[in-house]
Design a protein around this motif. Structure first.
Motif, short mmCIF file in Angstrom:
data_model
loop_
_atom_site.label_atom_id
_atom_site.label_comp_id
_atom_site.label_asym_id
_atom_site.label_seq_id
_atom_site.Cartn_x
_atom_site.Cartn_y
_atom_site.Cartn_z
N SER A 186 0.82 -1.21 0.00
CA SER A 186 0.00 0.00 0.00
C SER A 186 0.85 1.26 0.00
N GLY A 187 2.19 1.09 0.02
CA GLY A 187 3.07 2.25 -0.01
C GLY A 187 3.47 2.75 1.35
N SER A 188 2.98 2.11 2.45
CA SER A 188 3.31 2.56 3.79
C SER A 188 4.67 2.04 4.19
N ALA A 189 5.47 2.90 4.85
CA ALA A 189 6.79 2.50 5.34
C ALA A 189 6.85 2.58 6.85
N ASP A 190 5.66 2.51 7.51
CA ASP A 190 5.63 2.68 8.95
C ASP A 190 6.16 1.46 9.69
N SER A 191 5.97 0.27 9.16
CA SER A 191 6.33 -0.94 9.89
C SER A 191 6.78 -2.01 8.92
N GLY A 192 7.83 -2.72 9.31
CA GLY A 192 8.29 -3.83 8.50
C GLY A 192 7.66 -5.14 8.95
N LEU A 193 8.09 -6.23 8.33
CA LEU A 193 7.63 -7.56 8.68
C LEU A 193 8.82 -8.39 9.11
N VAL A 194 8.65 -9.17 10.15
CA VAL A 194 9.73 -10.00 10.67
C VAL A 194 9.18 -11.39 10.95
N LEU A 195 10.09 -12.36 10.99
CA LEU A 195 9.76 -13.63 11.62
C LEU A 195 9.82 -13.39 13.12
N ARG A 196 8.73 -13.62 13.81
CA ARG A 196 8.64 -13.19 15.20
C ARG A 196 9.81 -13.76 16.03
N THR A 197 10.38 -12.91 16.85
CA THR A 197 11.52 -13.31 17.67
C THR A 197 11.10 -13.86 19.03
N HIS A 198 9.83 -13.76 19.36
CA HIS A 198 9.27 -14.32 20.59
C HIS A 198 7.76 -14.44 20.40
N THR A 199 7.11 -15.07 21.34
CA THR A 199 5.65 -15.21 21.23
C THR A 199 4.91 -14.07 21.92
N SER A 200 5.64 -13.08 22.43
CA SER A 200 4.99 -11.95 23.10
C SER A 200 4.05 -11.15 22.20
N PRO A 201 4.27 -11.08 20.87
CA PRO A 201 3.27 -10.38 20.05
C PRO A 201 1.86 -10.95 20.19
N VAL A 202 1.75 -12.22 20.50
CA VAL A 202 0.42 -12.80 20.69
C VAL A 202 -0.24 -12.16 21.92
N GLN A 203 0.58 -11.84 22.93
CA GLN A 203 0.03 -11.17 24.10
C GLN A 203 -0.52 -9.80 23.73
N ALA A 204 0.24 -9.06 22.91
CA ALA A 204 -0.24 -7.73 22.48
C ALA A 204 -1.54 -7.85 21.70
N ARG A 205 -1.60 -8.83 20.80
CA ARG A 205 -2.82 -9.03 20.01
C ARG A 205 -4.00 -9.41 20.91
N THR A 206 -3.72 -10.22 21.93
CA THR A 206 -4.79 -10.63 22.85
C THR A 206 -5.33 -9.44 23.62
N MET A 207 -4.43 -8.57 24.12
CA MET A 207 -4.88 -7.41 24.88
C MET A 207 -5.64 -6.42 24.02
N LEU A 208 -5.30 -6.34 22.73
CA LEU A 208 -6.05 -5.47 21.83
C LEU A 208 -7.42 -6.06 21.49
N GLY A 209 -7.51 -7.40 21.55
CA GLY A 209 -8.75 -8.05 21.11
C GLY A 209 -9.76 -8.30 22.21
N GLN A 210 -9.36 -8.20 23.48
CA GLN A 210 -10.31 -8.45 24.56
C GLN A 210 -9.95 -7.61 25.78
N GLN A 211 -10.94 -7.38 26.60
CA GLN A 211 -10.76 -6.61 27.81
C GLN A 211 -10.46 -7.53 28.98
N PRO A 212 -9.76 -7.01 30.00
CA PRO A 212 -9.49 -7.83 31.19
C PRO A 212 -10.81 -8.26 31.84
N PRO A 213 -10.78 -9.38 32.58
CA PRO A 213 -9.61 -10.18 32.94
C PRO A 213 -9.10 -11.04 31.78
N ILE A 214 -7.77 -11.17 31.70
CA ILE A 214 -7.13 -11.94 30.64
C ILE A 214 -6.22 -12.98 31.29
N TYR A 215 -6.42 -14.23 30.92
CA TYR A 215 -5.57 -15.33 31.38
C TYR A 215 -5.28 -16.22 30.17
#
Length: 378
Positions: A186-215
């Motif tokens: 789309s022409g955006s240069a704001d963010s690149g793509l990587v092979l994830r270096t840890h599974t913590s991005p899943v935590q970020a996606r989870t917090m964006l997708g649901q409200q606490p409580p989160i387990y």
């Protein structure tokens, strides 16, 4: 008209005579004794005890006798039939014993002979351990979360408070699929793509997708630019845990880790926390396991050295800490109301601890002789 002169005037029924009954019993005995196997004995049973056997037919003739004679005839017939059944039972015991002894000889298996079965494969122990970890946390009420292995740079770094100057962003640690300056379709240069270096991005996606409580726990494959050797591999597995709720403290983290360690390594295996630093947790700690070999008895005891922990009594297992408020804020969670903890461990390291697997290269070479040795866990 004159009546009968004798109240006991039986009809002459030849099948009920003593000689006929004795002959029936003897014929049955001979048939049973001559039966060489259970099938022949079954046929003899039908012939001499069945509904059409001589003794059964004799029993039917009792009805033709006058009342005064029926009791005596019934007693004699029942005695004969009882003898026949007893003779059959005795022969049955003998033939069943012979059959069992014969089966033991005929069906003997020499377990020392080489097997002619060639297994097609084996379940990899890393998969087994991941599922075991998931079972432990699902039993505590957690959910299992997943995410993409090709991850946005923002989720992999920025959302986790990893700044642009952090060394983890360099080519020395990260496999870049698309560099930030290359732009996207789309022409955006704001963010690149990587092979994830840890599974913590899943935590970020989870917090964006649901409200606490989160387990949640987030198991999965991660990638770093490491050389393959006995203790490193460029593709490995992690499992991370995330809890976000009101009133969460380090005490909850410590209790969770102690339960997790006991479930994986047996009762009595505790953890300790050493101060450390991670951008996405504050405060942060390295978590150590009490040595599951010496249980700490080797510390300061030259008579009982332990190669597993180097006589230190503890083994490093992973990292953990309280979720950094900046990470909560980046996901739109009120950091004044909610707190949380996170932890991460390596699945390969856990397997090395549990099963004394010394060389990490054995885990990735695909040799079925390595994986088959671990068997199947329940």
């Amino acid at each position: 008209m004159s009546g009968a002169n004798d109240l006991y005037d039986p009809k002459q029924v030849a099948a009920l005579s003593d000689d006929a009954l004795a002959a029936g019993v003897e014929a049955a005995r001979q048939a049973f004794d001559s039966a060489a196997d259970l099938e022949a004995l079954h046929q003899a049973h039908t012939a001499h005890i069945g509904d059409r056997s001589p003794l059964a037919l004799a029993n039917r003739e009792i009805g033709a006798l006058p009342p005064a004679a029926k009791a005596d005839a019934g007693r004699r017939v029942n005695a004969a039939r009882s003898e026949v059944r007893q003779a059959h039972a005795q022969r049955l015991v003998v033939l069943e014993s012979e059959r069992d002894a014969r089966v033991l000889v005929e069906e003997t298996v020499d377990v020392t002979l080489p097997s002619d079965r060639r297994p097609l494969g084996a379940r990899h122990p890393l998969t087994t351990i991941q599922e075991r970890v998931a079972d432990v946390f699902v039993a505590m009420g957690y959910q299992v979360a997943e995410g993409p292995e090709i991850e946005s740079e923002w989720f992999n770094f920025d959302a986790l408070n990893i700044g642009v100057d952090h060394p983890a962003r360099s080519m020395m640690d990260t496999f870049w699929v698309q560099r930030p300056d290359a732009g996207s379709e789309s022409g955006s240069a704001d963010s690149g793509l990587v092979l994830r270096t840890h599974t913590s991005p899943v935590q970020a996606r989870t917090m964006l997708g649901q409200q606490p409580p989160i387990y949640v726990i987030c198991p999965g494959k991660v990638f770093r630019t490491d050389e393959l050797d006995a203790t490193h591999t460029p593709v490995f597995h992690q499992v991370e845990g995330l809890v976000v709720d009101e009133g969460i403290t380090m005490a909850h983290l410590k209790g969770t880790l102690d339960h997790f360690a006991s479930a994986m390594f047996g009762p009595g295996i505790g953890t300790r926390l050493r101060p450390s630093y991670f951008p996405f947790t504050e405060p942060s700690a390295e978590m150590d396991l009490i040595c599951f070999v010496c249980r700490g008895d080797s510390v300061g005891n030259p008579d009982r050295p332990c190669r597993t922990c180097g006589s230190e009594g503890w083994i490093e297992w992973g990292g953990c800490g309280m979720v950094n408020p900046r990470v909560l804020q980046a996901a739109g969670i009120d950091s004044q109301r909610y707190s949380g903890f996170a932890f991460g461990i390596g699945i390969e390291r856990t397997m090395m601890f549990r099963n004394n697997a010394a060389d990490m290269r054995d885990m990735v070479e695909g040799d079925v002789r390595f994986t088959a040795a671990f068997g199947m866990e329940a």
